[in-house]
Write an enzyme that holds these catalytic residues in place. Sequence first.
Site, mmCIF file in Angstrom:
data_model
loop_
_atom_site.group_PDB
_atom_site.id
_atom_site.type_symbol
_atom_site.label_atom_id
_atom_site.label_comp_id
_atom_site.label_asym_id
_atom_site.label_seq_id
_atom_site.Cartn_x
_atom_site.Cartn_y
_atom_site.Cartn_z
ATOM 1 N N CYS A 1 -29.224 2.487 -5.442
ATOM 2 C CA CYS A 1 -30.172 2.901 -4.395
ATOM 3 C C CYS A 1 -30.586 4.363 -4.521
ATOM 4 C CB CYS A 1 -29.582 2.657 -3.008
ATOM 5 S SG CYS A 1 -28.999 0.978 -2.797
ATOM 6 N N HIS B 1 -32.852 6.318 2.556
ATOM 7 C CA HIS B 1 -32.729 5.012 1.911
ATOM 8 C C HIS B 1 -32.674 3.944 3.004
ATOM 9 C CE1 HIS B 1 -31.718 1.700 -0.492
ATOM 10 N NE2 HIS B 1 -30.479 1.603 -0.041
ATOM 11 N N ASN C 1 -33.755 -4.117 1.924
ATOM 12 C CA ASN C 1 -33.201 -3.065 1.067
ATOM 13 C C ASN C 1 -33.632 -3.343 -0.375
ATOM 14 O OD1 ASN C 1 -31.623 -1.444 -0.570
ATOM 15 N ND2 ASN C 1 -29.712 -1.816 0.530
HETATM 16 N N1 ACO Z 1 -24.762 -13.711 9.415
HETATM 17 C C1 ACO Z 1 -23.785 -13.909 10.312
HETATM 18 N N2 ACO Z 1 -22.565 -13.356 10.191
HETATM 19 C C2 ACO Z 1 -22.342 -12.561 9.132
HETATM 20 C C3 ACO Z 1 -23.313 -12.324 8.153
HETATM 21 C C4 ACO Z 1 -24.576 -12.935 8.316
HETATM 22 N N3 ACO Z 1 -25.581 -12.761 7.451
HETATM 23 N N4 ACO Z 1 -22.818 -11.490 7.213
HETATM 24 C C5 ACO Z 1 -21.555 -11.230 7.585
HETATM 25 N N5 ACO Z 1 -21.265 -11.869 8.734
HETATM 26 C C6 ACO Z 1 -20.015 -11.886 9.482
HETATM 27 C C7 ACO Z 1 -18.825 -11.532 8.626
HETATM 28 O O1 ACO Z 1 -18.357 -12.663 7.930
HETATM 29 C C8 ACO Z 1 -17.857 -11.034 9.666
HETATM 30 O O2 ACO Z 1 -17.267 -12.140 10.302
HETATM 31 P P1 ACO Z 1 -15.700 -12.143 10.674
HETATM 32 O O3 ACO Z 1 -15.527 -10.998 11.636
HETATM 33 O O4 ACO Z 1 -15.502 -13.486 11.272
HETATM 34 O O5 ACO Z 1 -14.980 -11.921 9.373
HETATM 35 C C9 ACO Z 1 -18.738 -10.341 10.689
HETATM 36 O O6 ACO Z 1 -20.068 -10.850 10.483
HETATM 37 C C10 ACO Z 1 -18.772 -8.826 10.562
HETATM 38 O O7 ACO Z 1 -18.948 -8.496 9.219
HETATM 39 P P2 ACO Z 1 -19.077 -6.999 8.746
HETATM 40 O O8 ACO Z 1 -19.210 -6.946 7.259
HETATM 41 O O9 ACO Z 1 -17.990 -6.171 9.369
HETATM 42 O O10 ACO Z 1 -20.480 -6.619 9.447
HETATM 43 P P3 ACO Z 1 -21.179 -5.230 9.509
HETATM 44 O O11 ACO Z 1 -21.471 -4.890 10.911
HETATM 45 O O12 ACO Z 1 -20.500 -4.187 8.675
HETATM 46 O O13 ACO Z 1 -22.587 -5.531 8.827
HETATM 47 C C11 ACO Z 1 -23.692 -5.159 6.736
HETATM 48 C C12 ACO Z 1 -22.633 -5.978 7.496
HETATM 49 C C13 ACO Z 1 -25.023 -5.450 7.351
HETATM 50 C C14 ACO Z 1 -23.663 -5.588 5.295
HETATM 51 C C15 ACO Z 1 -23.359 -3.664 6.857
HETATM 52 O O14 ACO Z 1 -22.004 -3.449 6.581
HETATM 53 C C16 ACO Z 1 -24.181 -2.798 5.937
HETATM 54 O O15 ACO Z 1 -25.375 -2.675 6.104
HETATM 55 N N6 ACO Z 1 -23.559 -2.141 4.967
HETATM 56 C C17 ACO Z 1 -24.218 -1.184 4.088
HETATM 57 C C18 ACO Z 1 -24.860 -1.852 2.922
HETATM 58 C C19 ACO Z 1 -25.451 -0.784 2.051
HETATM 59 O O16 ACO Z 1 -25.536 0.396 2.391
HETATM 60 N N7 ACO Z 1 -25.887 -1.109 0.880
HETATM 61 C C20 ACO Z 1 -26.471 -0.070 0.029
HETATM 62 C C21 ACO Z 1 -25.883 -0.081 -1.241
HETATM 63 S S1 ACO Z 1 -26.294 -1.541 -2.083
HETATM 64 C C22 ACO Z 1 -26.791 -1.071 -3.635
HETATM 65 O O17 ACO Z 1 -26.554 -0.007 -4.079
HETATM 66 C C23 ACO Z 1 -27.561 -2.073 -4.388
#
Ligand code: ACO
Length: 328
Positions: A115, A255, A285
Site C-alpha cells: 500500500c 491510504h 482498498n
Molecule cells: N463479515 C462479518 N464478520 C466478519 C468479517 C466479514 N466480512 N470479517 C471478519 N469478521 C468477523 C471475524 O471473524 C471476527 O469474528 P469473531 O469475533 O467471532 O472471531 C469479528 O468479525 C471481528 O474480527 P476482527 O478482525 O477483529 O475485525 P476488525 O474490527 O479488526 O475489522 C478489518 C477487520 C476490517 C480487516 C480491520 O481489521 C482492518 O481494516 N484492518 C486493516 C487492514 C489494512 O490496513 N490493510 C492494509 C494493508 S493490506 C496490503 O498491504 C495489501
Amino acid sequence: MKHRKTKIVSTGSYIPETIISNLDLEKMVDTSDEWISTRTGIKKRHIAHEKEAASDLAYQASIKALKKAGISAKELDMIIVTTITPDMLFPATACVLQHMLGAKKIPAFDVEAACSGFIYGVSIASQFISNGTYETILVVASETLSKITDWEDRNTCVIFADGAGAGVLRPSEDESGIISIYLGADGEGADIVGVPAGGSRMPASIKTVEERQHYMKMKGNELFKRAVKVMVEAADKAIKEAGLTYKDIDFFIPHQANIRIIQAVAKRMSIPMDKVYVNLQECGNMSAASIAVALDQAIEEGKVKKGDKILFSCFGGGLTWGSMLIKW
Ligand code: ACO
C-alpha cells in the site's frame, strides 16, 4: 551535483467498470452490508475483467496522465510501476507498460511496497530528477488485487479492489513541488499480510493451489493496531522536516484501508474530516493505487487548489509505511 525541486505535474487514474457491492458479497460469503459498512466504510469496489492485468490498468491511467501533462510517452526518461499484483513474477510490469506506451528504450522497473508503493515510487523518481539525471518520469501504481483475493475468505474479500493511478514527475519551475518525503519498513511484520505461495519460499505446486496458498492472507486486527500509530509517526516526520505543523495542512490524502483508521489518524493530527479525502466507500482498498487514484480524483473534483499543502500518509504489507508533503 544539482539539487532540483521535483513536481507531480499531472495525474491520471483508471478504475475498472465491474462493481461488486456489499449486497453482492452477502451472496458469496457469511457477511453483511451492515458489517462491512460499519467496520470498514466500504460500500462497493471495482474489479478488473478476467483478461485485464496490472499493465492494462496501468496503461489506461498512464495515457491520461501523459495527456494532461501534454507530453508523449517518447518524452519519458524512466518508468516505475508499483504493484503487488504484477502481470507475472517477471519480467517487470513496467517493461510491459513501456512497450504498450511506445516509450523509448528507457529504464523501466517495478517497486513492491504494497500500500506504500506510490509514495515509494515517487520518492525514487524524485531522486533522479532532483540530482539532474532525468527530466521526466512516469510513476504508476496499478493493482489487480481481485486476482489474489480468496473470494471464499470474508476477512479479505470485502476489503480489496482494483485500480490504477499515475503521476508524471518533472523538475518544478516555481514554488510548487515535493517538500518532504519519509519512508519506513519493518520486516518483523512480514507475516501479517501477504501471499504465501508462488515465490521461492513456497513454489507453486498442486498442493499450494489446493491449500489456497496463492491468495492473500491477512491478520487484519494486527494491521489495524499498527496502522494508526505508524501513519501518524510517518506524517510527523514529513511535517517536522518541512518545519510545519498540522495546522498548515490544507488537504490530507491517507491510504484508503479503513474509514476507522483514517478517522483515528486524522483525529490524532487534529485535521478535520472535511480536509481529508476519502474514496474507499466507492473504491475499497486498492493497495498502492489507493493514494494515486485519490490524488487524481481530488484534482478532478477541484478539491485541490494551486498552492495547497497536501499531506499523504500510507501503511501496508512488508510492513512498509511512508509520508509525503507537497505544495500543489
Ligand atoms: N463479515 C462479518 N464478520 C466478519 C468479517 C466479514 N466480512 N470479517 C471478519 N469478521 C468477523 C471475524 O471473524 C471476527 O469474528 P469473531 O469475533 O467471532 O472471531 C469479528 O468479525 C471481528 O474480527 P476482527 O478482525 O477483529 O475485525 P476488525 O474490527 O479488526 O475489522 C478489518 C477487520 C476490517 C480487516 C480491520 O481489521 C482492518 O481494516 N484492518 C486493516 C487492514 C489494512 O490496513 N490493510 C492494509 C494493508 S493490506 C496490503 O498491504 C495489501
